[in-house]
Design an enzyme around this catalytic site. Structure first.
Site, PDB file in Angstrom:
ATOM      1  CG  ASP A  19      10.310   2.525  -2.641  1.00  0.00           C
ATOM      2  OD1 ASP A  19      11.469   2.112  -2.496  1.00  0.00           O
ATOM      3  OD2 ASP A  19       9.317   1.867  -2.328  1.00  0.00           O
ATOM      4  CD1 TRP A  43      14.222   0.519   3.115  1.00  0.00           C
ATOM      5  CD2 TRP A  43      13.889  -0.833   4.866  1.00  0.00           C
ATOM      6  NE1 TRP A  43      12.870   0.468   3.348  1.00  0.00           N
ATOM      7  CE2 TRP A  43      12.633  -0.363   4.412  1.00  0.00           C
ATOM      8  CE3 TRP A  43      13.924  -1.683   5.968  1.00  0.00           C
ATOM      9  CZ2 TRP A  43      11.433  -0.731   5.017  1.00  0.00           C
ATOM     10  CZ3 TRP A  43      12.741  -2.055   6.575  1.00  0.00           C
ATOM     11  CH2 TRP A  43      11.511  -1.581   6.089  1.00  0.00           C
ATOM     12  CB  THR A  79       5.891   3.140  -1.441  1.00  0.00           C
ATOM     13  OG1 THR A  79       7.278   3.438  -1.493  1.00  0.00           O
ATOM     14  CG2 THR A  79       5.300   3.362  -2.803  1.00  0.00           C
ATOM     15  NE  ARG A 142       5.780  -4.270   0.076  1.00  0.00           N
ATOM     16  CZ  ARG A 142       5.883  -5.556   0.346  1.00  0.00           C
ATOM     17  NH1 ARG A 142       5.067  -6.128   1.211  1.00  0.00           N
ATOM     18  NH2 ARG A 142       6.812  -6.297  -0.261  1.00  0.00           N
ATOM     19  CG  ASP A 143       4.126  -0.291  -2.224  1.00  0.00           C
ATOM     20  OD1 ASP A 143       4.275   0.213  -1.102  1.00  0.00           O
ATOM     21  OD2 ASP A 143       4.889  -1.156  -2.691  1.00  0.00           O
ATOM     22  CD  GLU A 197       8.317  -4.519  -2.810  1.00  0.00           C
ATOM     23  OE1 GLU A 197       8.370  -4.656  -1.590  1.00  0.00           O
ATOM     24  OE2 GLU A 197       9.306  -4.208  -3.500  1.00  0.00           O
ATOM     25  CG  ASP A 230       9.741  -8.063  -2.358  1.00  0.00           C
ATOM     26  OD1 ASP A 230      10.779  -7.371  -2.351  1.00  0.00           O
ATOM     27  OD2 ASP A 230       9.264  -8.577  -1.329  1.00  0.00           O
TER      28      ASP A 230
HETATM   29  N1  DQQ Z   1       9.662  -0.003  -0.347  1.00  0.00           N
HETATM   30  C1  DQQ Z   1       8.663   0.451   0.592  1.00  0.00           C
HETATM   31  C2  DQQ Z   1       7.475  -0.416   0.340  1.00  0.00           C
HETATM   32  C3  DQQ Z   1       7.680  -0.876  -1.029  1.00  0.00           C
HETATM   33  C4  DQQ Z   1       9.163  -1.091  -1.105  1.00  0.00           C
HETATM   34  C5  DQQ Z   1       9.215   0.359   1.974  1.00  0.00           C
HETATM   35  C6  DQQ Z   1       9.708  -1.115  -2.505  1.00  0.00           C
HETATM   36  O1  DQQ Z   1       6.268   0.294   0.528  1.00  0.00           O
HETATM   37  O2  DQQ Z   1       6.945  -2.028  -1.327  1.00  0.00           O
HETATM   38  O3  DQQ Z   1      10.347   1.172   2.118  1.00  0.00           O
HETATM   39  O4  DQQ Z   1      11.060  -0.775  -2.554  1.00  0.00           O
END
Ligand code: DQQ
Length: 526
Positions: A19, A43, A79, A142-143, A197, A230
């Site tokens: 991201d 990842w 993110t 998140r995010d 996300e 997601d």
């Molecule tokens: N990648 C991050 C998250 C997000 C996701 C984690 C989206 O914060 O939701 O690496 O690819």
């Protein structure tokens, strides 16, 4: 390569990028932070990588900006987004995965705001500034977005989440980015869309040809809401109106609400984020292109994933129902020799090679197509069954377009094409597709066909722009109404063996194509 890649940074061994995070322009420098695993091509161990550029094309890699070093982000610095306050101060909000894998929001800011390169970052001593509210699962929070100003002078952010299968964006108000108030209701929720996300929320002008700062609203403004789903790993957006006083966003067409309608890109493009470029008055979109080969192959090659070429975003005033995405102007500085092909006739069922007296693995292509008028008007309408994934279908008016990254024998090729169909009421529908099924002779790679419909207005020619970059093809139809990013793995159609062809696989219509093709120079990163 035409893009920001770790490949040219020297630190390419065993790493992954994903991201884009906190993009911004600061004291004349474009900054891109990104999700980065410095220890493996898969990842994990997520830190914030950091690169800077003066022109969005030539990049300099900087030291890692933030690593997991506190209980509140020890499982990953995930993110986040940047907000530049009215006095020029910069704040960064990001998601931390805690020692118990709870998703919380944290505040960080530059250690030295005078440093235009923003090399050092400080995490706020009072972190986390937000924890999951009641009713929200600890792993579904998140995010945070870039903040925008409310009429009351508060900063407002949205954060992605879900309740059961309904994807939502929660809203919070803050004055200082340290204490926040959860607002009643959500900015938007759409049943069946799952976890949201990387939500992004920003204005576009209905009148002007420029981008808008995130807090702008008014009668000439629409608001884009974007989410990365997601569940299917695609980026969806919808256009709507935002009532700043009530804090309510209403989609223009609920049938194509966020997550069930339009996509930024119908290929490989995820977790994207925009920012407002104050100097050039434009809104710019960054997106992550993941790999489409196997994890094993990524580990073997020692790196994984890239960023798309940044795109300028505008509201499409002509259709009124979509945005336009276009590679940033600066990419044109990489153009070298231009080849012009004027009104090339391509008969039904034929292929024409285009000799661009150099290698064709790094190109910028602008092409226009005219379809034989008689064939268009004499076509009988049929039940509309076509979709880009109907691979072998030949129709009266398509497919036709270009074969890029093709070898001489066409054993490898990536067709990027239009297909026109007519329904029983006599309405035309145009599809724009990219076929990965023959892109590579390798077997463990994605071989799907991607694409969707593209609006074509009366009197418009069909047009496409394609950026070819070794193993990435970014395709834009009708000025960027529909976009497709291809991540492919040619084994034969590489370097000087990569060629380009026009093709017309329609059964009934000749086409005429006019093209400008530039060979592109690489954009080195330092
Ligand atoms: N990648 C991050 C998250 C997000 C996701 C984690 C989206 O914060 O939701 O690496 O690819």
């Amino acid at each position: 390569m035409l893009r920001l890649a770790l490949l040219s940074s020297g630190n390419m061994l065993d790493c992954l990028v994903s991201d884009p995070n906190g993009p911004l322009l600061y004291k004349g420098w474009y900054h891109l932070f990104y999700q980065y695993n410095p220890y493996g091509a898969v990842w994990g161990n997520i830190v914030w990588g950091h690169a800077v550029s003066r022109d969005l094309i030539h990049w300099r890699h900087l030291p890692i900006a933030m690593v997991p070093d506190h209980w509140y982000d020890i499982n990953g610095v995930w993110t986040g987004s940047a907000t530049v306050l009215e006095d020029g101060q910069l704040v960064m909000l990001y998601t931390g995965s805690t020692n118990e894998s709870v998703q919380v929001q944290n505040l960080a800011y530059p250690a030295d705001p005078v440093d235009p390169l923003l090399v050092d970052w400080v995490k706020y001593s009072g972190n986390p500034v937000l924890v999951p509210p009641p009713g929200v699962e600890v792993k579904d929070f998140r995010d945070p977005t870039t903040a925008w100003l409310t009429p009351e002078g508060m900063w407002r952010i949205a954060i992605g989440s879900k309740v059961n299968k309904t994807g939502i964006s929660l809203m919070y108000d803050t004055k200082d980015f340290k204490t926040f108030k959860l607002l009643d209701g959500v900015l938007r929720g759409v049943p069946g869309t799952g976890m949201w996300e990387c939500v992004d929320f920003y204005p576009v002008s209905k009148i002007m040809e420029n981008g808008l700062d995130t807090s702008v609203n008014g009668p000439g403004v629409k608001h884009v809401m974007k989410t990365s789903l997601d569940d299917d790993r695609n980026d969806y957006y919808a256009l709507g109106s935002y009532d700043s006083d009530a804090g309510i966003w209403t989609p223009d067409d609920p049938k194509i609400d966020v997550g069930i309608g339009l996509r930024y890109d119908y290929g490989i493009f995820y977790a994207s984020k925009t920012f407002y470029d104050k100097e050039k008055n434009r809104r710019i979109l960054w997106g992550w292109i993941k790999e489409t080969d196997s994890e094993k192959a990524d580990i073997q090659k020692g790196w994984s994933s890239l960023q798309a070429i940044p795109r300028t975003i505008l509201f499409d005033k002509k259709t009124g129902s979509n945005i336009l995405q276009w590679p940033v102007k600066e990419v044109e500085r990489l153009r070298l020799k231009k080849n012009v092909f004027d009104k090339v006739e391509v008969k039904a069922g034929s292929v024409v090679r285009l000799d661009v007296c150099s290698t064709s693995d790094q190109l910028d292509i602008a092409a226009e197509f005219e379809v034989d008028q008689e064939a268009l008007s004499s076509l009988e309408g049929t039940e509309m069954t076509y979709s880009c994934s109907s691979s072998a279908t030949r129709g009266a008016l398509g497919p036709f377009g270009l074969l890029v990254l093709a070898d001489d024998a066409l054993s490898e090729q990536t067709p990027v094409y239009f297909y026109i169909s007519k329904d029983t009421q006599g309405n035309f529908k145009t599809f724009f597709c990219a076929d990965h099924s023959r892109s590579s002779e390798a077997t463990d790679v994605d071989k799907r066909i991607y694409g969707s419909t593209v609006p074509v207005l009366k009197g418009e020619k069909l047009s496409m722009r394609i950026l070819v970059d070794h193993s990435i093809v970014e395709s834009f139809a009708q000025g960027g109404r529909t976009c497709i990013t291809s991540r492919i793995y040619p084994t034969k159609a590489i370097y000087e063996d990569a060629k380009i062809f026009l093709f017309n696989n329609a059964t009934n219509a000749g086409i005429t194509a006019s093209l400008q093709i530039w060979q592109m120079s690489p954009a080195y990163a330092h």
